[in-house]
Design an enzyme around this catalytic site. Structure first.
Site, PDB file in Angstrom:
ATOM      1  N   ASP A 193      -1.419   5.174  -5.500  1.00 37.99           N
ATOM      2  CA  ASP A 193      -1.363   4.211  -4.866  1.00 37.99           C
ATOM      3  C   ASP A 193      -1.945   2.947  -4.799  1.00 37.99           C
ATOM      4  O   ASP A 193      -3.211   3.128  -5.610  1.00 37.99           O
ATOM      5  CB  ASP A 193      -2.951   5.303  -3.598  1.00 37.99           C
ATOM      6  CG  ASP A 193      -3.293   4.057  -2.375  1.00 37.99           C
ATOM      7  OD1 ASP A 193      -2.090   3.374  -2.360  1.00 37.99           O
ATOM      8  OD2 ASP A 193      -3.839   4.770  -2.178  1.00 37.99           O
ATOM      9  N   ASP A 228       0.898  -1.244  -0.148  1.00 34.41           N
ATOM     10  CA  ASP A 228      -0.327   0.000   0.069  1.00 34.41           C
ATOM     11  C   ASP A 228       0.989   1.551  -0.012  1.00 34.41           C
ATOM     12  O   ASP A 228       1.402   1.614   1.183  1.00 34.41           O
ATOM     13  CB  ASP A 228      -0.781  -0.200   0.917  1.00 34.41           C
ATOM     14  CG  ASP A 228      -1.721   1.260   1.171  1.00 34.41           C
ATOM     15  OD1 ASP A 228      -1.989   1.709   0.331  1.00 34.41           O
ATOM     16  OD2 ASP A 228      -2.601   0.955   2.247  1.00 34.41           O
TER      17      ASP A 228
END
Ligand SMILES: *[C@@H]1O[C@H](CO)[C@@H](O)[C@H](O)[C@H]1NC(C)=O
Ligand SMILES: *[C@@H]1O[C@H](CO)[C@@H](O)[C@H](O)[C@H]1NC(C)=O
Ligand SMILES: *[C@@H]1O[C@H](CO)[C@@H](O)[C@H](O)[C@H]1NC(C)=O
Ligand SMILES: *[C@@H]1O[C@H](CO)[C@@H](O)[C@H](O)[C@H]1NC(C)=O
Ligand SMILES: *[C@@H]1O[C@H](CO)[C@@H](O)[C@H](O)[C@H]1NC(C)=O
Ligand SMILES: *[C@@H]1O[C@H](CO)[C@@H](O)[C@H](O)[C@H]1NC(C)=O
Length: 471
Positions: free
Chosen positions: A263, A71
Site C-alpha cells: 500500500d 494509493d
C-alpha cells in the site's frame, strides 16, 4: 505527528469489504491484437514519505491539473471539489465541459476522518505523456474531516487497487481498469518511490509511476515475483520474517493476520500486534540502546537521537521479509534501518534524530511507503503477481534476494477467514454442549428428587406442586 493517519484509514475502512470478487476485465483477446498501439506512460512522482507520494493528473476539458496521492490501498479516483476543503486547488465540476454527474452519493468513513461527495465521470490524462485520455469515474469530494491538510501537496487520491474495494460498490470501475479496458495500456503498472532524502526538509520529485509496463532504467538485476493472493487490495502472503539473525518462531499465518497488503498510500510499515511486539524486542543491537528506547518511541511519538555521522545500522538490526516465489524458492526483501527509521527535523546539537516507521496494526500487515521506497515494485495484474527489484534510486542497502528451499507452502501462511470463524463456532458449540450437560445433571437430579418426593412419597400434598406449576 509524522504519521499520515488518514491514509492508513483509507484501508482500515475498507476492511469490512470481505466479499471480494475476482474481476474479469472486459478486454477480449481479439481486441487486444486489433488494438496494437499500447503505450507506456512514465509519470513523475512528487512528494515524500511524510505527506505521501503524488502524481499530476489532468481532469476534464479544458484540463484542470491536480495532484493525486498514489494509493494502491484504495480504488477510487477522488478529488477535492469544493472551496470548503482545506486544499490549495480543487476540481471545478461546473467548469469542465466533459464532466458527467451521475449524482450517486459516495461516502468513506475511516477510524479517524471521513469524506463524502458525489460520483461523476470525466476525462483523465497524465500531463506530458503520450495521450492516453480515458473517461473515468471521479468521486467529487464535497466535505471531509481529517483527510486533507493545509500543508499537503495533493488534492485527491488515485486509487490503484481492484474494483472489489471501490466505493460505494465494485460497479465503480477504477481508473487503471478503465485505462486497460479502453485498450490504452497493458494490464500492468509499476512504481518506484525514491528514498526520502536524508537532507532535512528537502521535498522534491521522487520517483516514477509507469502505467502499462516496466521501465528498465528503474532497476538493476532481476525482478522476483510473488503471487497476488486475492485481487482486492494487493494482497500477498508473508511466509517469514527475521530481525537481525532472529527468526520468527510463531506460525507464519500470524504474519498475515488478517492480511498482508502492498500500500503506497500508507506511510509506515504496520505489523499485527503480536509480530510488532516481537520486532520491538529484537530490533536493538545494543542493550544500551534498548534501555534508551521508551514506549513513546515505539508509538512513533518520540525521536531517538544518535551521534551525528554514525549510521542507524550501528544501533538497529535490519529486517527481512520473505514471500513465496516458486515452490522451492522465496523472495526476501532486505530492509535496512535507514528505511524504517525516518530522519526528523528535530534539532539536537551533534545528533541526528529519527522516528520509527513501524507501528502496530489491528488490520494486518501493511507494507507502506517507508518500505516501498527501497524497491522497484511491479503490479503485474495480468499475471496476478507482484514483482520486486533492486531500485536504482535507493540510497540504502535495501535489496531483493532469492532464497532457495522454501519449507512451507505459502498458502499455509494465509489468514483464512472461513477457517477461523468455522473453528471458533465449533469451539462455541463444544462449550455450549458441555454447559448443557453440566446444567442438565443437577436438573435431572432435582427432577428425580421432586418426582420421588411429590408423586411417589407425598402423593397427598399438592401445595408445593401447584406453586411449581404456576411459575
Ligand atoms: C521514462 O523515463 C525514463 C527516465 O526519465 C526515460 O529514460 C525513459 O525513456 C522513459 N520511458 C518512456 C517509455 O517514456
Ligand atoms: C462554478 O462554481 C463556482 C462556485 O459556485 C463559481 O464561482 C463559478 O463562477 C462557476 N463557474 C462557472 C463557469 O459556472
Ligand atoms: C493549517 O491549519 C492549522 C490548523 O488546522 C493552522 O494552525 C495553520 O495555521 C494552517 N496553516 C496554513 C498555512 O494555513
Ligand atoms: C539485488 O542486489 C543484491 C546486492 O547488491 C544482490 O545480491 C541481489 O542478487 C540483487 N537482486 C536481484 C534480484 O537481482
Ligand atoms: C523462516 O526462516 C528461518 C530461517 O531462514 C527458517 O529456519 C524457518 O524454517 C522459516 N520458516 C518458515 C515458515 O518458512
Ligand atoms: C526448483 O523447482 C523447479 C521446478 O521443479 C526446478 O526446475 C528447479 O531446479 C528447482 N530448483 C532447485 C534449486 O531445487
Amino acid at each position: 505527528m509524522i504519521y499520515h493517519f488518514c491514509i492508513l484509514n483509507f484501508m482500515i475502512q475498507l476492511i469490512n469489504l470481505i466479499e471480494a470478487s475476482v474481476i474479469v476485465l472486459p478486454l477480449h483477446q481479439e481486441e487486444r491484437y486489433l488494438n496494437q498501439v499500447k503505450t507506456v506512460v512514465n509519470a513523475s512522482i512528487g512528494g515524500n514519505f511524510d505527506d505521501g507520494y503524488y502524481v499530476l493528473v489532468n481532469i476534464g476539458s479544458p484540463p484542470q491539473k491536480l495532484a493525486l496521492l498514489i494509493d494502491t490501498g484504495s480504488s477510487n479516483l477522488a478529488v477535492a471539489a469544493s472551496s470548503a476543503l482545506p486544499v490549495k486547488r480543487y476540481f471545478h465540476m461546473n467548469e469542465s465541459e466533459s464532466f458527467h454527474l451521475t449524482g450517486k452519493s459516495v461516502k468513506i468513513k475511516y477510524v479517524q476522518g471521513q469524506w463524502s461527495g458525489t460520483l461523476g465521470s470525466d476525462l483523465i490524462s497524465i500531463p506530458n505523456s503520450p495521450s492516453i485520455t480515458t473517461r473515468c469515474n471521479v468521486a467529487c469530494i464535497l466535505s471531509s474531516e481529517d483527510v486533507f491538510s493545509n500543508v499537503s501537496n495533493w488534492q485527491g487520491l488515485l486509487g490503484l487497487a481492484y474494483s472489489a474495494v471501490a466505493k460505494p460498490d465494485s460497479s465503480v470501475t477504477p481508473y487503471f481498469d478503465a485505462l486497460v479496458a479502453d485498450g490504452k495500456v497493458e494490464n500492468i503498472f509499476s512504481i518506484a518511490l525514491c528514498d526520502k532524502p536524508q537532507i532535512q526538509n528537502v521535498k522534491q520529485s521522487q520517483g516514477k509511476l509507469v502505467l502499462g509496463g516496466i521501465e528498465n532504467s528503474l532497476y538493476t538485476g532481476d525482478i522476483l515475483y510473488t503471487r497476488i493472493h486475492k485481487e482486492w487490495f494487493y494482497e500477498v502472503i508473508l511466509t517469514n520474517i527475521t530481525v537481525g539473525s532472529k527468526k520468527w518462531e510463531g506460525h507464519c499465518s500470524e504474519l498475515n493476520n488478517d492480511k498482508t497488503i502492498i500500500d503506497t498510500g500508507t506511510s509506515a510499515l504496520y505489523l499485527p500486534e503480536k509480530v510488532f511486539t516481537w520486532v520491538k524486542q529484537s530490533l536493538h543491537k545494543t542493550d544500551e540502546l534498548k534501555n534508551q528506547l521508551n514506549e513513546r518511541f515505539w508509538k512513533g511519538q518520540e525521536d531517538v537521537c544518535i551521534q551525528k555521522g554514525r549510521s542507524v545500522s550501528e544501533y538497529f538490526h535490519q529486517i527481512e521479509m520473505v514471500f513465496g516465489e516458486t515452490f522451492n524458492s522465496s523472495v526476501s526483501l532486505v530492509i535496512p534501518p535507514e528505511l524504517f527509521l525516518w530522519k526528523t527535523p528535530q534539532i539536537v546539537p551533534d545528533n541526528d534524530c529519527y522516528k520509527l516507521g513501524i507501528a502496530s496494526s489491528k488490520v494486518g500487515t501493511i507494507i507502506g511507503a517507508v518500505i516501498l521506497e527501497g524497491f522497484y515494485v511491479i503490479y503485474d495484474r495480468e499475471n496476478k503477481r507482484i514483482g520486486f527489484a533492486n531500485s536504482t534510486c535507493t540510497h540504502t542497502t535495501a535489496a531483493v534476494i532469492r532464497t532457495m528451499n522454501m519449507p512451507k507452502d505459502p498458502k499455509d501462511c494465509a489468514h483464512s477467514y472461513e477457517e477461523e470463524s468455522g473453528s471458533s463456532l465449533l469451539v462455541i458449540a463444544y462449550i455450549l454442549s458441555t454447559l448443557c450437560i453440566l446444567c442438565a445433571i443437577p436438573l435431572l437430579v432435582m427432577l428425580t428428587q421432586w418426582i420421588w418426593h411429590h408423586l411417589i412419597k407425598k402423593r397427598g400434598d399438592t401445595s408445593e406442586a401447584s406453586s411449581l406449576i404456576d411459575d
